[in-house]
Design a protein around this motif. Sequence first.
Motif, PDB file in Angstrom:
ATOM      1  N   UNK A   1      71.293 -16.758  54.618  1.00 13.06           N
ATOM      2  CA  UNK A   1      71.529 -17.998  54.558  1.00 13.06           C
ATOM      3  C   UNK A   1      70.653 -19.170  55.415  1.00 13.06           C
ATOM      4  N   UNK A   2      69.874 -18.823  56.127  1.00 15.52           N
ATOM      5  CA  UNK A   2      68.879 -20.101  56.336  1.00 15.52           C
ATOM      6  C   UNK A   2      67.689 -19.259  55.997  1.00 15.52           C
ATOM      7  N   UNK A   3      67.011 -19.857  55.812  1.00 12.39           N
ATOM      8  CA  UNK A   3      65.842 -20.193  54.582  1.00 12.39           C
ATOM      9  C   UNK A   3      64.328 -19.167  56.132  1.00 12.39           C
ATOM     10  N   UNK A   4      64.374 -17.535  55.595  1.00 10.83           N
ATOM     11  CA  UNK A   4      63.537 -16.925  56.619  1.00 10.83           C
ATOM     12  C   UNK A   4      62.606 -16.576  55.894  1.00 10.83           C
ATOM     13  N   UNK A   5      62.164 -17.530  55.115  1.00  9.48           N
ATOM     14  CA  UNK A   5      60.584 -17.300  54.591  1.00  9.48           C
ATOM     15  C   UNK A   5      60.440 -15.794  54.559  1.00  9.48           C
ATOM     16  N   UNK A   6      61.510 -15.155  53.785  1.00 10.47           N
ATOM     17  CA  UNK A   6      61.053 -13.587  53.260  1.00 10.47           C
ATOM     18  C   UNK A   6      61.065 -12.685  54.604  1.00 10.47           C
ATOM     19  N   UNK A   7      61.288 -12.763  56.008  1.00 10.76           N
ATOM     20  CA  UNK A   7      61.303 -11.998  56.978  1.00 10.76           C
ATOM     21  C   UNK A   7      62.891 -11.511  56.779  1.00 10.76           C
ATOM     22  N   UNK A   8      62.450  -9.860  56.975  1.00 11.02           N
ATOM     23  CA  UNK A   8      63.726  -8.761  56.597  1.00 11.02           C
ATOM     24  C   UNK A   8      64.262  -9.218  58.232  1.00 11.02           C
ATOM     25  N   UNK A   9      63.084  -8.876  59.647  1.00  6.21           N
ATOM     26  CA  UNK A   9      63.481  -8.750  60.540  1.00  6.21           C
ATOM     27  C   UNK A   9      63.087  -6.760  61.279  1.00  6.21           C
ATOM     28  N   UNK A  32      60.483 -20.576  64.985  1.00  3.38           N
ATOM     29  CA  UNK A  32      61.591 -19.410  65.346  1.00  3.38           C
ATOM     30  C   UNK A  32      62.837 -20.192  64.110  1.00  3.38           C
ATOM     31  N   UNK A  33      63.510 -21.398  64.525  1.00  8.26           N
ATOM     32  CA  UNK A  33      64.855 -21.624  63.722  1.00  8.26           C
ATOM     33  C   UNK A  33      64.442 -22.987  62.699  1.00  8.26           C
ATOM     34  N   UNK A  34      64.866 -22.538  61.426  1.00  4.01           N
ATOM     35  CA  UNK A  34      64.022 -23.624  60.895  1.00  4.01           C
ATOM     36  C   UNK A  34      65.332 -24.823  61.312  1.00  4.01           C
ATOM     37  N   UNK A  35      65.671 -25.961  61.091  1.00  2.19           N
ATOM     38  CA  UNK A  35      65.890 -26.809  61.671  1.00  2.19           C
ATOM     39  C   UNK A  35      66.858 -26.829  61.322  1.00  2.19           C
ATOM     40  N   UNK A  36      67.446 -26.633  59.686  1.00  3.39           N
ATOM     41  CA  UNK A  36      69.275 -26.389  59.539  1.00  3.39           C
ATOM     42  C   UNK A  36      70.362 -25.413  60.136  1.00  3.39           C
ATOM     43  N   UNK A  81      69.722 -10.358  64.891  1.00  3.85           N
ATOM     44  CA  UNK A  81      69.136  -9.633  64.162  1.00  3.85           C
ATOM     45  C   UNK A  81      67.946 -10.236  63.508  1.00  3.85           C
ATOM     46  N   UNK A  82      68.174 -11.540  63.967  1.00  2.79           N
ATOM     47  CA  UNK A  82      67.248 -12.693  63.771  1.00  2.79           C
ATOM     48  C   UNK A  82      65.825 -12.320  63.183  1.00  2.79           C
ATOM     49  N   UNK A  83      65.428 -12.230  62.199  1.00  2.50           N
ATOM     50  CA  UNK A  83      64.406 -11.685  60.937  1.00  2.50           C
ATOM     51  C   UNK A  83      62.942 -11.984  61.664  1.00  2.50           C
ATOM     52  N   UNK A  84      62.442 -13.133  62.647  1.00  2.00           N
ATOM     53  CA  UNK A  84      61.697 -13.156  63.254  1.00  2.00           C
ATOM     54  C   UNK A  84      61.790 -12.868  64.252  1.00  2.00           C
TER      55      UNK A  84
END
Length: 302
Positions: A1-9, A32-36, A81-84
């Motif tokens: 949904x948002x850009x997690x820069x390839x992170x999975x958690x 941790x959170x993108x501006x969006x 479960x935020x990936x970061x």
Amino acid sequence: MFDYQGRTGYETISDVDRKEFHDQGFLLLRQVLTEEHRTALEKAVDRIHDRAATAGNTAKNGTLHLLGFLERDELFGELLTHPTTFPYVWGLLGWNIHTHHNHLDVTPPEPAAEAERPYWGWHQDGYRQNSDPQTLDSDQPRPMFSLKVAYVLSDLSETGRGATKVIPGSHIRNSLPRPADLSVHHPDPEGAVEITANPGDAFVFDRRLWHSRSINRSSITRKMLFVGYTYRWIRPLDDLHLDHDGPWWAARTPVQRQLLGESTHTANHWGVNWDGYVDDEIPLRRELKRRRRLDRSIPWLR
Ligand SMILES: O=C(O)CCC(=O)C(=O)O
């Protein structure tokens, strides 16, 4: 949904971060959170706050401290479960966990007359966890038992904006001297710092860390989301009003459902099997095993 820069958690946290967390009792994670993502969360918070204000459920100055907020928006369910941040949750607590306590906080500027009142909010989380498991050796730190992830939605980059104050390293201290008369001003305890953070940052803290909210003396409304995690054998603190037939629950992953308490038994998920472990059926453990993240040298990741 948002850009997690390839992170999975499911990335492994670094030894440096692990050490800092264990030394300091908390860890500040930048961006941790993108501006969006941050904007979307803030909009959801504002919506909930507006509804609470209309219903007369905020304090006179608009302060809202809402427990058990997760099911109020799809975005909050995802935050579990935020990936970061999630690697810190399972990396520090292990896989046998759920969420027990969450709060959404909107803290408007304190009216001038109130802003100068004496305030002492220093505490460890866990209430009776600080008394019931007490050993006679009072120098022995109590177990961590839980941690919280705090997401910063508003600008707390300067002090005085109502941010959380902490005493770094105090998580291994079982007591903190408390002034006898709290009706007068007292300086913060020695070593106290305010966690100044930018919008979109997050921090993870050990529930034993001595911490306090602070008075918002600025002109900016503080907005934060706190998500707590603990072991499945510890009862949740908040009442979540989960509709298991609704779209919010349907959108949850097996790991998120575990975190929201899905199990037949708190200690032995999905029943006891005397022929062997059923632990492998627990979604988070299964996920960690599949990704080769279990580690026999770390008890909580066995
Ligand atoms: O609101 C804060 O800054 C502190 C919150 C708090 O005391 C807690 O999470 O236990």
